[in-house]
Design a protein around this motif. Sequence first.
Motif, PDB file in Angstrom:
ATOM      1  N   MET A 184       0.854  -1.181   0.000  1.00 19.96           N
ATOM      2  CA  MET A 184       0.000   0.000   0.000  1.00 19.96           C
ATOM      3  C   MET A 184       0.894   1.237   0.000  1.00 19.96           C
ATOM      4  N   LEU A 185       0.585   2.156  -0.864  1.00 25.40           N
ATOM      5  CA  LEU A 185       1.315   3.409  -0.906  1.00 25.40           C
ATOM      6  C   LEU A 185       0.324   4.527  -0.605  1.00 25.40           C
ATOM      7  N   ILE A 186       0.482   5.131   0.554  1.00 20.99           N
ATOM      8  CA  ILE A 186      -0.428   6.197   0.974  1.00 20.99           C
ATOM      9  C   ILE A 186      -0.051   7.484   0.238  1.00 20.99           C
ATOM     10  N   SER A 187      -1.049   8.162  -0.268  1.00 29.93           N
ATOM     11  CA  SER A 187      -0.769   9.384  -1.033  1.00 29.93           C
ATOM     12  C   SER A 187      -0.884  10.615  -0.132  1.00 29.93           C
ATOM     13  N   THR A 188      -0.256  11.677  -0.574  1.00 32.46           N
ATOM     14  CA  THR A 188      -0.324  12.941   0.150  1.00 32.46           C
ATOM     15  C   THR A 188      -1.770  13.424   0.228  1.00 32.46           C
ATOM     16  N   ASN A 189      -2.548  13.166  -0.821  1.00 33.80           N
ATOM     17  CA  ASN A 189      -3.958  13.563  -0.824  1.00 33.80           C
ATOM     18  C   ASN A 189      -4.725  12.829   0.281  1.00 33.80           C
ATOM     19  N   GLU A 190      -4.466  11.523   0.422  1.00 35.61           N
ATOM     20  CA  GLU A 190      -5.151  10.749   1.460  1.00 35.61           C
ATOM     21  C   GLU A 190      -4.812  11.288   2.843  1.00 35.61           C
ATOM     22  N   ILE A 191      -3.555  11.630   3.051  1.00 38.98           N
ATOM     23  CA  ILE A 191      -3.123  12.151   4.352  1.00 38.98           C
ATOM     24  C   ILE A 191      -3.856  13.456   4.649  1.00 38.98           C
ATOM     25  N   ARG A 234     -11.177  12.477  -4.359  1.00 43.73           N
ATOM     26  CA  ARG A 234     -10.627  11.137  -4.534  1.00 43.73           C
ATOM     27  C   ARG A 234      -9.995  11.043  -5.915  1.00 43.73           C
ATOM     28  N   ARG A 235      -9.036  10.156  -6.055  1.00 35.63           N
ATOM     29  CA  ARG A 235      -8.242  10.027  -7.277  1.00 35.63           C
ATOM     30  C   ARG A 235      -9.103   9.908  -8.539  1.00 35.63           C
ATOM     31  N   LEU A 236     -10.209   9.200  -8.481  1.00 35.32           N
ATOM     32  CA  LEU A 236     -11.021   8.985  -9.672  1.00 35.32           C
ATOM     33  C   LEU A 236     -12.082  10.066  -9.889  1.00 35.32           C
ATOM     34  N   ASP A 237     -12.205  10.994  -8.946  1.00 34.43           N
ATOM     35  CA  ASP A 237     -13.190  12.065  -9.080  1.00 34.43           C
ATOM     36  C   ASP A 237     -12.727  13.099 -10.103  1.00 34.43           C
ATOM     37  N   LYS A 238     -13.706  13.684 -10.784  1.00 36.75           N
ATOM     38  CA  LYS A 238     -13.411  14.728 -11.762  1.00 36.75           C
ATOM     39  C   LYS A 238     -12.828  15.933 -11.023  1.00 36.75           C
ATOM     40  N   LEU A 276      -3.174  16.152  -7.760  1.00 41.63           N
ATOM     41  CA  LEU A 276      -2.229  15.557  -6.829  1.00 41.63           C
ATOM     42  C   LEU A 276      -1.691  16.620  -5.870  1.00 41.63           C
ATOM     43  N   CYS A 277      -1.712  16.300  -4.592  1.00 44.45           N
ATOM     44  CA  CYS A 277      -1.183  17.183  -3.549  1.00 44.45           C
ATOM     45  C   CYS A 277       0.335  17.019  -3.512  1.00 44.45           C
ATOM     46  N   SER A 278       1.055  18.106  -3.632  1.00 44.68           N
ATOM     47  CA  SER A 278       2.520  18.020  -3.596  1.00 44.68           C
ATOM     48  C   SER A 278       2.994  17.844  -2.152  1.00 44.68           C
ATOM     49  N   TYR A 279       4.216  17.358  -2.015  1.00 47.62           N
ATOM     50  CA  TYR A 279       4.799  17.224  -0.681  1.00 47.62           C
ATOM     51  C   TYR A 279       4.909  18.595  -0.022  1.00 47.62           C
ATOM     52  N   GLU A 280       5.185  19.618  -0.829  1.00 42.97           N
ATOM     53  CA  GLU A 280       5.276  20.972  -0.291  1.00 42.97           C
ATOM     54  C   GLU A 280       3.928  21.415   0.274  1.00 42.97           C
ATOM     55  N   LEU A 316       1.292   1.909   9.141  1.00 46.14           N
ATOM     56  CA  LEU A 316       1.267   2.465  10.494  1.00 46.14           C
ATOM     57  C   LEU A 316       0.733   3.900  10.482  1.00 46.14           C
ATOM     58  N   LEU A 317       1.148   4.697   9.496  1.00 50.49           N
ATOM     59  CA  LEU A 317       0.645   6.068   9.391  1.00 50.49           C
ATOM     60  C   LEU A 317      -0.853   6.062   9.111  1.00 50.49           C
ATOM     61  N   MET A 318      -1.311   5.197   8.212  1.00 54.64           N
ATOM     62  CA  MET A 318      -2.740   5.127   7.905  1.00 54.64           C
ATOM     63  C   MET A 318      -3.536   4.695   9.139  1.00 54.64           C
ATOM     64  N   ALA A 319      -2.990   3.742   9.895  1.00 53.45           N
ATOM     65  CA  ALA A 319      -3.652   3.300  11.126  1.00 53.45           C
ATOM     66  C   ALA A 319      -3.760   4.475  12.106  1.00 53.45           C
ATOM     67  N   PHE A 320      -2.700   5.274  12.218  1.00 49.25           N
ATOM     68  CA  PHE A 320      -2.722   6.428  13.109  1.00 49.25           C
ATOM     69  C   PHE A 320      -3.807   7.417  12.662  1.00 49.25           C
ATOM     70  N   LEU A 321      -3.884   7.685  11.368  1.00 48.73           N
ATOM     71  CA  LEU A 321      -4.887   8.627  10.862  1.00 48.73           C
ATOM     72  C   LEU A 321      -6.306   8.114  11.096  1.00 48.73           C
ATOM     73  N   GLU A 322      -6.496   6.806  10.936  1.00 44.56           N
ATOM     74  CA  GLU A 322      -7.813   6.216  11.206  1.00 44.56           C
ATOM     75  C   GLU A 322      -8.134   6.289  12.696  1.00 44.56           C
ATOM     76  N   GLY A 323      -7.143   6.000  13.537  1.00 46.93           N
ATOM     77  CA  GLY A 323      -7.339   6.107  14.979  1.00 46.93           C
ATOM     78  C   GLY A 323      -7.605   7.541  15.402  1.00 46.93           C
ATOM     79  N   LEU A 324      -6.933   8.488  14.754  1.00 45.69           N
ATOM     80  CA  LEU A 324      -7.124   9.906  15.035  1.00 45.69           C
ATOM     81  C   LEU A 324      -8.567  10.309  14.743  1.00 45.69           C
ATOM     82  N   ASP A 325      -9.097   9.799  13.651  1.00 46.49           N
ATOM     83  CA  ASP A 325     -10.478  10.087  13.277  1.00 46.49           C
ATOM     84  C   ASP A 325     -11.426   9.601  14.376  1.00 46.49           C
ATOM     85  N   GLU A 326     -11.190   8.395  14.864  1.00 45.12           N
ATOM     86  CA  GLU A 326     -12.034   7.831  15.916  1.00 45.12           C
ATOM     87  C   GLU A 326     -11.818   8.569  17.236  1.00 45.12           C
TER      88      GLU A 326
END
Length: 162
Positions: free
Chosen positions: A1-8, A45-49, A53-57, A141-151
């Motif tokens: 799994m590769l988490i994208s900057t947009n997802e973060i 979302r990636r497939l939405d019109k 892409l969110c840059s690292y900056e 691990l980062l995605m799990a943290f973000l999901e836990g943060l949401d909860e």
Amino acid sequence: MLISTNEILYHIQKALNLSLEEMLEIYKLESFEMNQAHLESLLKRRLDKGFMLCSYEELGVFLDGLVTFKRGPSPKKSTDDAIVELTNNLILKKLRIALELKEAETEIIFGLADIELTKQQLASLFRKETHKNFKSCSDELLMAFLEGLDEFYYVGGDTVED
């Protein structure tokens, strides 16, 4: 799994229930030009019109602005414009600082995502890369943290009965 900057960016916005206006203010705190239309395209979302892409900056500036937004301007803030690589560990660290999370709260957040970390494992995520006990934070691990943060920040909405 590769988490994208947009997802973060999306998961942080969702977990902290940030409005577009607040997010624009966060960028403004870092003197970064961001308009509402572009921000909306970063949150799609990636497939939405209209997805862009969110840059690292853009993500890094947002995280820096979030620290200022939540805690106020830092008197120690350096004017050093050295480029710092945005890693999963740095994202975790910036979120922990912005939200003033203590070790116990960070453990709870990971626990909400069914990730059990010892105190040593948790501390190793926040060490400098040159430290012998440094542990790299995986995308999972980062995605799990973000999901836990949401909860962690979820506040059950009161339902209004007719």
